[in-house]
Write a protein that holds these residues in place. Structure first.
Motif, PDB file in Angstrom:
ATOM      1  N   UNK A 178       0.819  -1.209   0.000  1.00 44.04           N
ATOM      2  CA  UNK A 178       0.000   0.000   0.000  1.00 44.04           C
ATOM      3  C   UNK A 178       0.857   1.264   0.000  1.00 44.04           C
ATOM      4  N   UNK A 179       1.964   1.209   0.733  1.00 42.16           N
ATOM      5  CA  UNK A 179       2.840   2.387   0.859  1.00 42.16           C
ATOM      6  C   UNK A 179       4.294   1.936   0.735  1.00 42.16           C
ATOM      7  N   UNK A 180       4.834   1.932  -0.480  1.00 45.48           N
ATOM      8  CA  UNK A 180       6.209   1.466  -0.691  1.00 45.48           C
ATOM      9  C   UNK A 180       7.246   2.208   0.155  1.00 45.48           C
ATOM     10  N   UNK A 181       6.922   3.415   0.620  1.00 46.30           N
ATOM     11  CA  UNK A 181       7.872   4.175   1.437  1.00 46.30           C
ATOM     12  C   UNK A 181       8.150   3.480   2.771  1.00 46.30           C
ATOM     13  N   UNK A 182       7.313   2.531   3.168  1.00 45.09           N
ATOM     14  CA  UNK A 182       7.510   1.827   4.435  1.00 45.09           C
ATOM     15  C   UNK A 182       8.509   0.682   4.310  1.00 45.09           C
ATOM     16  N   UNK A 183       8.963   0.378   3.105  1.00 44.25           N
ATOM     17  CA  UNK A 183       9.944  -0.689   2.914  1.00 44.25           C
ATOM     18  C   UNK A 183      11.217  -0.370   3.685  1.00 44.25           C
ATOM     19  N   UNK A 184      11.728  -1.351   4.378  1.00 44.79           N
ATOM     20  CA  UNK A 184      12.939  -1.175   5.170  1.00 44.79           C
ATOM     21  C   UNK A 184      12.700  -0.641   6.567  1.00 44.79           C
ATOM     22  N   UNK A 185      11.428  -0.382   6.904  1.00 43.94           N
ATOM     23  CA  UNK A 185      11.108   0.174   8.223  1.00 43.94           C
ATOM     24  C   UNK A 185      10.237  -0.780   9.051  1.00 43.94           C
ATOM     25  N   UNK A 186       9.970  -1.959   8.516  1.00 47.84           N
ATOM     26  CA  UNK A 186       9.135  -2.954   9.187  1.00 47.84           C
ATOM     27  C   UNK A 186      10.021  -4.084   9.700  1.00 47.84           C
ATOM     28  N   UNK A 187       9.708  -4.582  10.888  1.00 44.16           N
ATOM     29  CA  UNK A 187      10.578  -5.561  11.550  1.00 44.16           C
ATOM     30  C   UNK A 187      10.794  -6.815  10.704  1.00 44.16           C
ATOM     31  N   UNK A 188       9.720  -7.499  10.338  1.00 45.54           N
ATOM     32  CA  UNK A 188       9.828  -8.754   9.594  1.00 45.54           C
ATOM     33  C   UNK A 188       8.551  -8.955   8.799  1.00 45.54           C
ATOM     34  N   UNK A 189       8.567  -9.960   7.926  1.00 44.33           N
ATOM     35  CA  UNK A 189       7.347 -10.281   7.176  1.00 44.33           C
ATOM     36  C   UNK A 189       7.229 -11.805   7.061  1.00 44.33           C
TER      37      UNK A 189
END
Length: 517
Positions: free
Chosen positions: A428-439
């Motif tokens: 939804x918001x590619x700008x959040x890539x690299x800022x999330x703990x895990x997937x």
């Protein structure tokens, strides 16, 4: 006089025309009679398949899960940046080697998403499931399996196949590949042919679509081993084909990643942490949901002993192989159910005392077989008439927007999200890539990291250290494992909900020092 002669010549021509019409009429009557007889015998099978399709389409909102968003997010990554080598999407796995073995399937689904949105993805996913399951039923009938045997086996199989395919993901695409490959190999075990070499390009395609390609390679190698044990043909006729098929596992490396896939399959298939911490990889235990699986497993074992002459060596080995895999991991149950549906009807016919003769209620059967597809089509069309928001109702866009707003206000804010939401947020918001703990790529996580996630959800002492350093927590309060966690976190000081409903909770907290990993 000439006109009189023409008039007298007309009746034979008219009679010829009428004769042709009569023959055409009789031909159509014969075809309709054949169709009616087929509907009478296949009525319950047609109804079962229609119910399966209705279930698949009516449950589409619940089919959107972490694997769905993971597929679309990674497909976009491949489309825009090419094949990934190292992870850049999460914090915990940042910089680690990322082998995206499913790149082709993900790219295909992302293309559908870009062109037609989530409805196109769900439509093709349902079509892939229907094609794979329908082909399995057709294949089960082709070798001579009676409608009665296939119907009884389908009754058990469809329940678990639906349960095992209730998520829109790349795995749905390989249903057809698995059924087609098993059909090809089983047919060759009964009547050897050069067509068996078609299994090799099928495996190459599979090796770039989904990780279950290892199962395809194992089945081809099994056919090779069974071929070497045959006594009906001279060894010199069998050996060249068997040698080629025995090398099929090498084709798993027929991918842009090449030899790097060896490490990928090792981490994926031989990772003991998966069976301990990931539910899909846990052993299949007896329960209400797995009763049909265990019933079919017992039936398969009994038939293999009672009607062994009706199963070839390869078919016996394929049933045993898929059964063992199903017992080892829940996610493999669906392959055994499809195998049993395809291979067991002939063996079941060997122990049933009476044949399925003419149906007792012929017109009722015709009516059921005629109405079921129409009712199914109406339900399917009605399901896709809903707006896109109906399909994604468990993933409210307002929640993702709120996360993006908070993250935009604080460039250093990091997000600890349930794997259900992690890739959805990135999509939804590619700008959040690299800022999330895990997937959802658990193969990139260590056993310690998986254990910390499980401990946090179980509210074990000291487990909250895992969320230190994260400004936002995106949790799933509807899940039993996180309902108490969400409630406890919101009751503690320094935390409050910036968005919350029954499906998702976005909790803000003061981010303390520490990586949180």
């Amino acid at each position: 006089m000439g006109k009189f002669l023409e008039a007298t010549a007309a009746p034979p021509q008219a009679a010829a025309r009428f004769g042709r019409r009569d023959r055409l009429g009789l031909a159509w009557e014969g075809r309709l009679g054949t169709l009616a007889a087929r509907l009478e015998h296949e009525a319950f099978l047609i109804v079962l398949f229609a119910i399966y399709l209705v279930g698949v389409t009516r449950s589409m909102p619940t089919q959107i899960a972490s694997d769905t968003w993971m597929t679309l997010a990674y497909g976009r990554e491949v489309f825009h940046h090419g094949l990934p080598i190292h992870d850049t999407l999460t914090i915990w796995a940042h910089g680690r080697t990322w082998i995206d073995q499913q790149w082709l399937g993900q790219l295909f689904y992302y293309g559908l998403f870009a062109l037609g949105g989530i409805r196109a993805v769900l439509a093709v996913n349902a079509l892939a499931l229907a094609a794979g399951t329908g082909l399995a039923v057709l294949v089960a009938r082709l070798p001579g399996g009676s409608a009665r045997s296939v119907t009884w086996l389908a009754l058990l199989s469809f329940i678990v196949i639906a349960w095992g395919s209730w998520v829109a993901r790349v795995q749905s695409l390989v249903f057809v590949l698995f059924v087609g490959l098993l059909w090809l190999l089983a047919a060759d075990s009964r009547r050897p042919s050069r067509r068996v070499f078609l299994a090799l390009p099928l495996l190459v395609l599979w090796a770039n679509v989904h990780g279950t390609a290892f199962l395809g390679a194992a089945l081809i190698a099994l056919r090779s081993a069974a071929m070497l044990l045959e006594r009906e043909r001279p060894l010199r006729d069998r050996l060249p084909t068997a040698a080629v098929l025995l090398c099929s596992p090498v084709l798993l490396l027929a991918s842009p990643y090449g030899l790097d896939l060896i490490g990928y399959y090792h981490r994926l298939l031989l990772n003991p942490a998966f069976s301990r911490y990931v539910s899909e990889w846990a052993p299949t235990r007896l329960g209400i949901a797995t009763i049909p699986f265990y019933a079919l497993a017992l039936l398969a074992a009994w038939l293999a002993g009672r009607s062994v002459s009706r199963l070839t060596r390869f078919e016996q080995g394929a049933l045993l192989m898929t059964l063992v895999l199903a017992l080892l991991a829940v996610r493999s149950v669906v392959w055994f159910m499809l195998s049993a549906l395809i291979l067991l009807p002939a063996a079941l016919d060997g122990v049933l005392v009476s044949r399925w003769g003419s149906p007792r209620y012929r017109y009722v059967n015709r009516l059921m077989a005629g109405v079921a597809p129409i009712a199914c089509a109406v339900v399917v069309v009605g399901a896709f008439a809903h707006p896109a928001s109906w399909f994604t109702r468990d993933f409210p866009a307002a929640a993702a927007d709120r996360v993006a707003q908070v993250a935009a206000q604080d460039p250093h804010a990091r997000i600890f999200a349930n794997e259900r939401f992690a890739d959805w947020l990135v999509l939804e918001h590619p700008s959040l890539a690299g800022r999330i703990a895990f997937d959802g790529r658990f193969e990139l996580l260590t056993a310690k990291e998986l254990r910390r996630v499980v401990a946090f959800r179980a509210r074990l002492i000291g487990s909250e250290n895992v969320i230190r350093g994260y400004r936002l927590l995106v949790l799933y309060p509807s899940a039993h494992s996180e309902k108490k966690v969400t409630k406890a976190l919101l009751a503690s000081s320094g935390r409050h909900a910036v968005y919350r409903d029954s499906r998702i909770a976005v909790v803000s907290q003061r981010a303390s020092r520490g990586s949180g990993s």
